[in-house]
Design a protein around this motif. Structure first.
Motif, mmCIF file in Angstrom:
data_model
loop_
_atom_site.group_PDB
_atom_site.id
_atom_site.type_symbol
_atom_site.label_atom_id
_atom_site.label_comp_id
_atom_site.label_asym_id
_atom_site.label_seq_id
_atom_site.Cartn_x
_atom_site.Cartn_y
_atom_site.Cartn_z
ATOM 1 N N TYR A 103 0.911 -1.197 -0.056
ATOM 2 C CA TYR A 103 0.023 -0.001 -0.145
ATOM 3 C C TYR A 103 0.829 1.190 -0.127
ATOM 4 O O TYR A 103 0.680 2.215 -0.663
ATOM 5 N N VAL A 106 2.623 2.003 -3.307
ATOM 6 C CA VAL A 106 1.599 2.440 -4.357
ATOM 7 C C VAL A 106 0.898 3.825 -4.119
ATOM 8 O O VAL A 106 0.866 4.572 -5.106
ATOM 9 N N ARG A 107 0.510 3.956 -3.049
ATOM 10 C CA ARG A 107 -0.282 5.103 -2.706
ATOM 11 C C ARG A 107 0.144 6.301 -2.124
ATOM 12 O O ARG A 107 -0.164 7.543 -2.254
ATOM 13 N N LEU A 108 1.566 5.978 -1.585
ATOM 14 C CA LEU A 108 1.914 7.176 -0.823
ATOM 15 C C LEU A 108 3.284 7.718 -1.553
ATOM 16 O O LEU A 108 4.110 6.806 -2.060
ATOM 17 N N LEU A 173 -3.082 -3.115 -6.422
ATOM 18 C CA LEU A 173 -3.494 -1.850 -5.984
ATOM 19 C C LEU A 173 -3.221 -0.923 -7.230
ATOM 20 O O LEU A 173 -3.889 0.243 -7.251
ATOM 21 N N GLN A 174 -2.443 -0.854 -7.842
ATOM 22 C CA GLN A 174 -2.034 -0.304 -9.219
ATOM 23 C C GLN A 174 -3.302 -0.145 -10.118
ATOM 24 O O GLN A 174 -3.403 0.834 -10.842
ATOM 25 N N ILE A 178 -8.200 5.267 -7.161
ATOM 26 C CA ILE A 178 -7.854 5.695 -5.760
ATOM 27 C C ILE A 178 -9.142 6.486 -5.465
ATOM 28 O O ILE A 178 -9.579 6.726 -4.259
ATOM 29 N N GLU A 181 -11.501 4.926 -2.872
ATOM 30 C CA GLU A 181 -11.039 5.078 -1.408
ATOM 31 C C GLU A 181 -11.498 6.581 -1.001
ATOM 32 O O GLU A 181 -11.831 7.020 0.074
ATOM 33 N N ASP A 182 -11.042 7.661 -2.009
ATOM 34 C CA ASP A 182 -11.075 8.996 -1.379
ATOM 35 C C ASP A 182 -12.585 9.336 -1.496
ATOM 36 O O ASP A 182 -12.969 10.014 -0.300
ATOM 37 N N PHE A 195 -10.029 1.606 3.483
ATOM 38 C CA PHE A 195 -9.473 0.560 2.896
ATOM 39 C C PHE A 195 -9.936 -0.679 2.949
ATOM 40 O O PHE A 195 -10.153 -1.378 1.774
ATOM 41 N N VAL A 199 -11.144 -1.139 -0.591
ATOM 42 C CA VAL A 199 -10.096 -1.577 -1.621
ATOM 43 C C VAL A 199 -9.681 -3.106 -1.520
ATOM 44 O O VAL A 199 -9.762 -3.986 -2.223
ATOM 45 N N GLU B 10 2.207 12.180 5.534
ATOM 46 C CA GLU B 10 2.032 11.135 4.508
ATOM 47 C C GLU B 10 3.398 10.174 4.879
ATOM 48 O O GLU B 10 3.336 8.865 4.795
#
Lengths: 280, 309
Positions: A103, A106-108, A173-174, A178, A181-182, A195, A199, B10
């Protein structure tokens, strides 16, 4: 200057009159490879169901008997149990440790992201025997010397299997948008809840793939288990190796066949589950 | 993202998520390896590793390069290194060729591909030990190969001696890594547009010419990558050498050498020497991995935008 007629295109030539057509190389190679892969296991299978030592043509059983499986039943079940006792915690631990890593990658965005991406593959690249050697020192003479061998082996298996869990989850996840989730976050869900509810259900197939890969890796592991084990632990590969080394070839063949069936069976079930889950 | 102080939320979250993994990696892989690395330069004959249960402190070590020199100069050690490199190179080359043959066939016969793929995948699902023992018995004096060659056709005077040879280990490693090579090659050839082959044929080229002049040049970087990948995998492969190589008295490869030395630690050889071997193996493997990444990143630059390799 007189314009010349354009020369006609040469007709396709057949290369080499006596050799078979070039294109036969490919199916021939494929067939050869398939034979190479399936014939040795058939030999083992025949050895294990044969009612005597000699095989017809060296590969077919002379008479079918499951006596070997009956006699070695308890030993087989015990090695299956030992292997499971290690594989199941390994899968769980790989999931718990690996999912957050996937996670984050990919996300952060964070400093060290590139380095981490490389590090995820490190256990795959590192020679298993060197890793096993290090672990052996760590758990036999070093700071963790009192730790149970089961724990040591599970930790060892986990570290080499983490890439197998992380990579499929990264790929999944890619592909997940997104925005979902948002949206959940904007409706008031906390990050974890967002999540888990939006997800996680979608990436279940890839998680199952990771589970299958980690399971296969743990069941088959030989070097790490061999160096960290004690006489009371007898996972399937260790049991097979010991059976063959002590001369009980037919017993070894029986355990090997049982192991194959078990390993392939579980993985096929997991893969079928992946396909069924994908269909909704 | 809002920054609180120097580090954004983050970043904190990310580091928190990856903390267990990083700790495991550092504690179980990096720290022991560092210790092994340090010990490999030690002149002492003690058993422990620095920081990991060794009685002596870092300062007591007598730094020396003798262990590495011994690896490069002693005949037995040289043989081990050459065997390992040789077997890896042969397996990588053979699998590259086999992979091309089967991978291309699979890529151009999509209907057969799943069946072939399922069969070829079997060696990666079954534990390596079972595959190796299957080969052992397949090639044994009572197995089908010798049965046909020796007993039925009588082409040879005595059963083929299989275990303890270079070939045996090569065959074992071929079986173990065929899946990888074929799958990678199949993906590679799937990426090449069949229209190119059709175009070449329409211009009058034979199949052989199309293959060597059109397909291979396009596939070349991928072939190189697969070669390096299989080379590294074979370098660290251990089970085939253990069972088929005849053990310590037969053909010895580097992982097996390390294992044998570990087993005879109390009797002969020093910990530091083992550490040197371990470092050499790790160094070659990591260098190979760097080479692999270099080839793949250069060759597939366009397709890998942002992907984590």
């Amino acid at each position: 200057m007189v314009p010349e007629k354009a020369a006609p295109l040469p007709a396709p030539r057949r290369a080499g009159g006596f050799l078979p057509p070039f294109r036969w190389i490919f199916p021939a190679t494929t067939l050869g490879l398939i034979l190479f892969i399936i014939l040795p296991p058939i030999t083992l299978l025949s050895l294990s169901v044969n009612d005597r030592f000699d095989l017809v043509w060296g590969i077919f059983p002379a008479g079918i008997s499951f006596e070997l499986y009956r006699d070695s039943g308890p030993a087989i079940l015990r090695s299956v149990a030992d292997s499971m006792r290690i594989a199941v915690p390994t899968v769980l631990l790989s999931f718990l440790v690996g999912l957050p890593v996937a996670y984050a990658l990919v996300r952060l965005k964070f400093p060290g992201r590139g380095l981490l991406a490389e590090l995820v593959n490190l256990p795959l690249v590192f020679p298993p025997i060197v890793l096993a050697f290090g672990l052996m020192q760590l758990f036999k003479q070093g700071p963790f010397a009192g730790v149970s061998p089961w724990v040591a082996i599970v930790l060892g298996h986990t570290i080499v299997s983490l890439p197998f869990m992380i990579q499929p989850i990264i790929a999944a996840l890619q592909r997940v948008d997104i925005a979902v989730e948002d949206a959940a976050r904007s409706l008031g869900a906390g990050p974890l809840r967002a999540f888990v509810t939006t997800v996680l259900p979608v990436i279940v197939p890839s998680v199952l793939t990771g589970v299958a890969l980690v399971f296969a890796r743990s069941i088959s592991d030989f070097e790490i288990t061999l160096l960290l084990t004690t006489p009371e632990i007898s996972t399937m590969p260790i049991a097979i190796y010991q059976a063959f080394e002590s001369g009980s070839t037919r017993l070894g063949a029986a355990v090997a066949m049982a192991t194959n069936l078990f390993a392939v069976g579980v993985i096929v079930i997991l893969e079928v589950a992946v396909r069924r889950v994908r269909w909704w | 993202m809002r920054k609180s102080g120097l580090i954004s939320r983050e970043t904190w979250l990310a580091w928190l998520l990856v903390a267990p993994f990083t700790l495991m990696l550092l504690g179980l892989l990096v720290a022991p390896f560092l210790s092994i690395f340090i010990k490999s330069f030690s002149g002492l004959a003690t058993f422990g590793l620095p920081f990991l249960g060794s009685p002596e402190a870092l300062g007591d070590m007598q730094p020396t390069a003798t262990h590495y020199i011994s690896i490069l100069t002693e005949p037995h050690n040289q043989a081990v290194i050459l065997n390992t490199l040789g077997i890896s190179a042969v397996v990588a080359t053979l699998l590259m060729l086999i992979g091309v043959g089967t991978g291309y066939y699979m890529a151009r016969h999509r209907s057969l591909a799943p069946t072939i793929s399922a069969i070829v995948t079997y060696p990666s699902l079954a534990p390596a030990v079972t595959i190796i023992f299957g080969i052992l018995w397949f090639m044994s004096p009572t197995g089908p190969v010798n049965h046909i060659l020796f007993q039925q056709l009588e082409w040879i005077d005595e059963p083929l001696e299989f275990t303890g040879t270079f070939t045996a280990i090569v065959v074992g490693d071929l079986a173990l890594f065929a899946t990888l090579a074929v799958r990678m090659m199949a993906s590679l050839f799937e990426m090449i547009d069949p229209a190119l082959e059709d175009a070449s044929a329409s211009l009058g080229a034979t199949e052989r010419e199309t293959f060597f002049n059109v397909l291979l040049p396009l596939a070349a970087p991928g072939l190189a990558a697969v070669w390096v990948f299989i080379f590294i995998r074979t370098m660290v492969a251990y089970v085939a050498a253990l069972v088929l190589g005849g053990g310590a008295k037969g053909v010895v490869v580097l992982p097996l050498e390390i294992f044998t030395r570990i087993q005879s630690l109390g009797i002969s050889g020093t910990m530091a020497q083992i550490c040197a071997f371990a470092v050499v193996l790790a160094a070659i493997t990591l260098a190979g991995r760097a080479l692999y990444l270099f080839i793949v990143r250069r060759a597939f630059r366009d397709r890998l935008q942002g992907e984590i390799l």
